[in-house]
Design a protein around this motif. Structure first.
Motif, mmCIF file in Angstrom:
data_model
loop_
_atom_site.group_PDB
_atom_site.id
_atom_site.type_symbol
_atom_site.label_atom_id
_atom_site.label_comp_id
_atom_site.label_asym_id
_atom_site.label_seq_id
_atom_site.Cartn_x
_atom_site.Cartn_y
_atom_site.Cartn_z
ATOM 1 N N HIS A 28 -18.906 14.308 67.936
ATOM 2 C CA HIS A 28 -20.121 14.517 67.162
ATOM 3 C C HIS A 28 -21.295 14.063 68.016
ATOM 4 N N THR A 49 -18.476 14.569 58.515
ATOM 5 C CA THR A 49 -19.486 15.607 58.706
ATOM 6 C C THR A 49 -19.859 16.179 57.337
ATOM 7 N N ASP A 53 -24.600 18.931 59.457
ATOM 8 C CA ASP A 53 -23.912 19.082 60.740
ATOM 9 C C ASP A 53 -23.453 20.518 60.938
ATOM 10 N N TRP A 71 -18.973 18.817 66.897
ATOM 11 C CA TRP A 71 -20.007 18.906 65.871
ATOM 12 C C TRP A 71 -21.324 18.394 66.415
ATOM 13 N N SER A 73 -25.493 17.457 64.898
ATOM 14 C CA SER A 73 -26.400 17.454 63.746
ATOM 15 C C SER A 73 -27.227 18.739 63.783
#
Length: 115
Positions: A28, A49, A53, A71, A73
């Motif tokens: 992430h 998430t 995201d 992932w 944002s």
């Protein structure tokens, strides 16, 4: 247009090692403070998430039986959507929250404009 996220061979090697130690993995990248602009590697599902995201890629890594999700944002992706991202590894310490921190290396993103 190619995949938005790729891996260097060094990143793939580190992912294989971390997978052996921690099980299935995910990345992430938040774009916030405290190393938020670096990709963070977690055990799969450990980072929750949600609607803020975007799943950019499900990465196939040789020697890793499952895909590794990447992932980001949504706010960060809005800024970077015209780039291609490469996950790489460099010496040094990143965030204490990312699984590679004790290894003396850190993941980072190399970006270039999509063309």
């Amino acid at each position: 247009m190619g995949d938005p996220v790729t891996l260097t061979p060094a990143a793939a090697d580190l992912i294989r090692s971390l997978r052996g130690q921690h099980g299935p993995l995910m990345f992430h990248q938040s774009g916030g403070c405290c190393d938020g602009s670096a990709p963070m590697c977690y055990p799969a599902g450990e980072f929750r998430t949600g609607g803020s995201d975007v799943l950019l890629a499900s990465l196939a890594v040789d020697g890793v039986p499952e895909l590794v999700e990447f992932w980001m944002s949504r706010a960060q992706w809005d800024l970077w959507q015209h780039t291609r991202l490469t996950v790489d590894v460099v010496p040094g310490r990143g965030s204490g929250f990312s699984l590679e921190a004790p290894e003396g290396v850190r993941f980072l993103i190399r970006s270039h404009l999509a063309g």
